[in-house]
Design an enzyme around this catalytic site. Sequence first.
Site, PDB file in Angstrom:
ATOM      1  N   SER A   1      -3.245   3.943  -2.524  1.00 48.38           N
ATOM      2  CA  SER A   1      -3.135   2.730  -3.351  1.00 48.38           C
ATOM      3  C   SER A   1      -3.738   2.930  -4.735  1.00 48.38           C
ATOM      4  CB  SER A   1      -3.760   1.522  -2.645  1.00 48.38           C
ATOM      5  OG  SER A   1      -2.973   1.142  -1.538  1.00 48.38           O
TER       6      SER A   1
ATOM      7  N   PHE B   1      -3.320   3.450   2.959  1.00 49.18           N
ATOM      8  CA  PHE B   1      -3.239   3.764   4.381  1.00 49.18           C
ATOM      9  C   PHE B   1      -4.323   4.752   4.784  1.00 49.18           C
ATOM     10  CE2 PHE B   1      -1.707   6.034   8.121  1.00 49.18           C
ATOM     11  CZ  PHE B   1      -1.506   4.957   8.975  1.00 49.18           C
TER      12      PHE B   1
ATOM     13  N   HIS C   1       0.829  -1.206   0.000  1.00 53.32           N
ATOM     14  CA  HIS C   1       0.000   0.000   0.000  1.00 53.32           C
ATOM     15  C   HIS C   1       0.860   1.252   0.000  1.00 53.32           C
ATOM     16  CE1 HIS C   1       0.591   1.636   4.077  1.00 53.32           C
ATOM     17  NE2 HIS C   1       0.786   0.380   4.434  1.00 53.32           N
ATOM     18  N   CYS C   2       0.255   2.330  -0.472  1.00 48.49           N
ATOM     19  CA  CYS C   2       0.805   3.674  -0.317  1.00 48.49           C
ATOM     20  C   CYS C   2      -0.291   4.470   0.395  1.00 48.49           C
ATOM     21  CB  CYS C   2       1.218   4.277  -1.662  1.00 48.49           C
ATOM     22  SG  CYS C   2      -0.110   4.398  -2.878  1.00 48.49           S
ATOM     23  N   THR C   3      -0.374   5.742   0.174  1.00 46.97           N
ATOM     24  CA  THR C   3      -1.395   6.522   0.872  1.00 46.97           C
ATOM     25  C   THR C   3      -2.801   6.169   0.400  1.00 46.97           C
ATOM     26  OG1 THR C   3       0.134   8.324   1.291  1.00 46.97           O
ATOM     27  CG2 THR C   3      -2.201   8.853   1.427  1.00 46.97           C
TER      28      THR C   3
END
Length: 138
Positions: A73, A121, A69-71
């Site tokens: 996704s 996230f 994941h990133c912030t």
Amino acid sequence: MSTLSYVSPDALKGWLMESPNEISIIDVRDYDYEGERIPGSVRIPSDTFLASVDQHVDDLMKKRSLIVHCTYSQVRGPKAARVLSEILRNRITESKEKLSLSQKEKLFQNLPTVYILHGGFSAWKRRYGGQQGLIEYD
């Protein structure tokens, strides 16, 4: 190349509660990382992902599921998940060991499934930000 799937924050929470040792969570946030993370996650920023992920591959291959994941996704998370999936597959195809086709097929079947955290996230924090133990802080 395999198709990547998304996992919801609720499903990931269930996996964390039921079988935390069978999953790894990879956080690829860069500049937007603010010291909060999903418990047990490994941070490999997307801007250094290619150079850094290889040192984690042996451990990651022992897991059943990998969640990236990133912030949100939307870009970095899915891209890192695709790259990771390809790296795992290449680890088998480029193995220096003499393996039969059936041995390679078995290894491919046992590769961890790579998922993308739906909503990233941001969705995790929105859903679980107030619940103890579901966000770690640096």
